[in-house]
Every structure is written in structure tokens, then in C-alpha cells.
Design a protein around this motif. Structure first.
Motif: not given
Length: 76
Positions: A14-19, A21-39
Motif C-alpha cells: 500500500i505504501i508503494a502504491q501510494a508513492a 499514485a503521488a507521482g514518485c518517479d525515482f526510487f533508490a532503495g536498500y532492501p532491508i527488513t521490514p521494508s524489503s517488499e517496498v523495494a
């Protein structure tokens, strides 16, 4: 009786979908628990939308890339 369909979603999805929908056009992520699903979600969906996803090597590099994107008029 309602004919509404329901869908179970995890909070990170839901967090990723909301980002997006809000127009996020760049994501530089480091997949680490508990947010790995976002990346994972962003890495799958952003290329379909012609948006930029980069997996970074650590949290500091991720933050630096997001700062750079925001200075270049991106919407991280």
C-alpha cells in the motif's frame, strides 16, 4: 448484499502504491527488513511506468541518490 470485490494487501504494498499514485518517479532503495517488499514492488512496477528504480548498496547511498534526484527536479 454487496458485489464489491475485496483485496488483501500488505502495508508495504500500500505504501508503494501510494508513492506511485503521488507521482514518485525515482526510487533508490536498500532492501532491508521490514521494508524489503517496498523495494520489490517498486523494482517491478516503476520500469512499467518509465520511472527510475535503483537498488543501492546501503542506506547512506540511497539517501544520497534521493537527494541528488530531488536537486535535479525528480520526485523521490
Amino acid at each position: 448484499m454487496h458485489n464489491e470485490s475485496t483485496q488483501g494487501l500488505q502495508g508495504n504494498a500500500i505504501i508503494a502504491q501510494a508513492a506511485l499514485a503521488a507521482g514518485c518517479d525515482f526510487f533508490a532503495g536498500y532492501p532491508i527488513t521490514p521494508s524489503s517488499e517496498v523495494a520489490q514492488y517498486m523494482s517491478r512496477e516503476m520500469p512499467k511506468m518509465n520511472r527510475v528504480f535503483i537498488q543501492m548498496e546501503d542506506e547512506i547511498a540511497s539517501l544520497g541518490a534521493c537527494i541528488g534526484a530531488s536537486l535535479a527536479a525528480g520526485k523521490p
